[in-house]
Design a protein around this motif. Structure first.
Motif, short mmCIF file in Angstrom:
data_model
loop_
_atom_site.label_atom_id
_atom_site.label_comp_id
_atom_site.label_asym_id
_atom_site.label_seq_id
_atom_site.Cartn_x
_atom_site.Cartn_y
_atom_site.Cartn_z
N LEU A 120 0.81 -1.22 0.00
CA LEU A 120 0.00 0.00 0.00
C LEU A 120 0.85 1.27 0.00
N GLN A 121 2.11 1.12 0.39
CA GLN A 121 3.03 2.26 0.39
C GLN A 121 3.07 2.93 -0.99
N ALA A 122 2.97 2.12 -2.04
CA ALA A 122 3.02 2.67 -3.40
C ALA A 122 1.87 3.65 -3.64
N ILE A 123 0.72 3.41 -3.01
CA ILE A 123 -0.43 4.31 -3.18
C ILE A 123 -0.22 5.57 -2.32
N ARG A 124 0.40 5.37 -1.15
CA ARG A 124 0.70 6.55 -0.32
C ARG A 124 1.71 7.45 -1.03
N ASP A 125 2.61 6.84 -1.82
CA ASP A 125 3.55 7.64 -2.61
C ASP A 125 2.79 8.49 -3.63
N VAL A 126 1.74 7.92 -4.21
CA VAL A 126 0.91 8.69 -5.16
C VAL A 126 0.28 9.87 -4.43
N TYR A 127 -0.19 9.62 -3.22
CA TYR A 127 -0.77 10.71 -2.42
C TYR A 127 0.27 11.81 -2.19
N ARG A 128 1.49 11.41 -1.85
CA ARG A 128 2.54 12.40 -1.57
C ARG A 128 2.84 13.24 -2.81
N ILE A 129 2.91 12.60 -3.97
CA ILE A 129 3.22 13.33 -5.21
C ILE A 129 2.13 14.36 -5.51
N HIS A 130 0.88 14.01 -5.18
CA HIS A 130 -0.26 14.87 -5.54
C HIS A 130 -0.93 15.46 -4.30
N GLN A 131 -0.15 15.64 -3.23
CA GLN A 131 -0.75 16.04 -1.95
C GLN A 131 -1.47 17.39 -2.03
N LEU A 132 -0.86 18.36 -2.74
CA LEU A 132 -1.48 19.68 -2.83
C LEU A 132 -2.88 19.59 -3.41
N GLU A 133 -2.98 18.88 -4.55
CA GLU A 133 -4.29 18.74 -5.21
C GLU A 133 -5.28 17.98 -4.32
N LEU A 134 -4.82 16.88 -3.72
CA LEU A 134 -5.74 16.04 -2.94
C LEU A 134 -6.20 16.74 -1.65
N ASP A 135 -5.28 17.40 -0.97
CA ASP A 135 -5.66 18.06 0.28
C ASP A 135 -6.59 19.24 0.06
N ALA A 136 -6.60 19.77 -1.18
CA ALA A 136 -7.49 20.89 -1.49
C ALA A 136 -8.93 20.43 -1.75
N ILE A 137 -9.16 19.11 -1.83
CA ILE A 137 -10.51 18.58 -2.06
C ILE A 137 -11.16 18.35 -0.70
N GLY A 138 -12.17 19.15 -0.38
CA GLY A 138 -12.78 19.10 0.95
C GLY A 138 -13.58 17.83 1.20
N ASP A 139 -14.34 17.38 0.21
CA ASP A 139 -15.21 16.21 0.37
C ASP A 139 -14.37 14.93 0.37
N PRO A 140 -14.35 14.19 1.49
CA PRO A 140 -13.49 12.99 1.57
C PRO A 140 -13.78 11.96 0.47
N HIS A 141 -15.06 11.86 0.07
CA HIS A 141 -15.41 10.88 -0.97
C HIS A 141 -14.81 11.28 -2.32
N LEU A 142 -14.88 12.58 -2.61
CA LEU A 142 -14.31 13.06 -3.87
C LEU A 142 -12.78 12.94 -3.85
N ARG A 143 -12.20 13.16 -2.67
CA ARG A 143 -10.74 13.03 -2.54
C ARG A 143 -10.33 11.57 -2.79
N TYR A 144 -11.11 10.66 -2.25
CA TYR A 144 -10.87 9.21 -2.44
C TYR A 144 -10.98 8.86 -3.93
N ASN A 145 -12.03 9.35 -4.58
CA ASN A 145 -12.18 9.09 -6.02
C ASN A 145 -11.00 9.64 -6.81
N ARG A 146 -10.55 10.83 -6.43
CA ARG A 146 -9.45 11.44 -7.17
C ARG A 146 -8.15 10.66 -6.96
N LEU A 147 -7.97 10.10 -5.75
CA LEU A 147 -6.77 9.28 -5.52
C LEU A 147 -6.82 8.01 -6.38
#
Ligand code: CO
Length: 214
Positions: A120-147
């Motif tokens: 699962l670390q590989a997916i957390r790496d994706v989160y780290r690369i795109h953290q700015l975009e993901l953290d700017a999505i307020g709705d947790p469900h939409l953030r999950y979809n975007r990940l």
């Protein structure tokens, strides 16, 4: 009857249904495989590659793992990709994620899951690369979809890093790499709205291996 034994009955019925429409079906299929697509998808039982693509036996070469990851050093997927591009001559590699992916969800909520941690670390790496975009999505469900979507895109990049893929690009311009996502609620496949070529170009100086064929 035991559910497990029922599978053999299902298999016999399937053989009969195939032979009823084409009595040479298995003989023809057994001669060779010439699939046009390599599908890299999630192991999730609700996302069967052939079925959702509407393709028959022999038409798609398949690799599935938890959360459709292409991890550097994974000899399993490296072998699949090498075989697909070098020996099967496959010109389209599809990475297909799906909304509602348990692997992606688990990566979003870090907990100790034993063997699964490093995967699962590989997916957390994706989160780290795109953290700015993901953290700017307020709705947790939409953030999950975007990940889910960004994970597909980054796995496409991981395909592009592989030497066998780059060698084939130099020789033929193929394979093309495609980023897809599947919607469990609708049953629909979608191509992600991303310019992979532009993304690959922007990171080419980092990952291009400058392969020379002697
Ligand atoms: Co999944």
């Amino acid at each position: 009857m035991d559910d497990y034994l029922q599978i053999f009955e299902n298999n016999k019925a399937w053989v009969q249904s195939k032979l009823a429409t084409d009595k040479h079906f298995f003989e023809n299929l057994a001669t060779d495989q010439k699939p046009h697509y390599l599908y890299i998808g999630c192991s999730d039982s609700r996302v069967p590659a052939n079925v959702i693509m509407g393709l028959d036996e022999g038409e798609v070469f398949v690799h599935r793992n938890i959360a459709n990851l292409v991890v550097g050093g994974d000899s399993n997927i490296n072998a699949v990709i090498q075989y697909a591009v070098e020996y099967l001559g496959i010109e389209h590699i599809i990475v297909c994620g799906h909304y509602g992916c348990g692997g992606v969800k688990a990566a979003l909520h870090p907990t100790d899951m034993g063997q699964l941690n490093s995967w699962l670390q590989a997916i957390r790496d994706v989160y780290r690369i795109h953290q700015l975009e993901l953290d700017a999505i307020g709705d947790p469900h939409l953030r999950y979809n975007r990940l889910v979507e960004l994970n597909v895109i980054e796995q496409c990049v991981n395909v592009a890093k592989i030497d066998h893929v780059q060698r084939k690009w130099n020789q033929t311009g193929f394979p093309q790499i495609h980023a897809w996502v599947y919607d469990l609620h609708k049953g629909l496949l979608e191509e992600l709205d991303v310019n992979l070529q532009a993304y690959f170009s922007s990171i080419r100086s980092i990952y291009e291996l400058k392969i020379t064929d002697d």
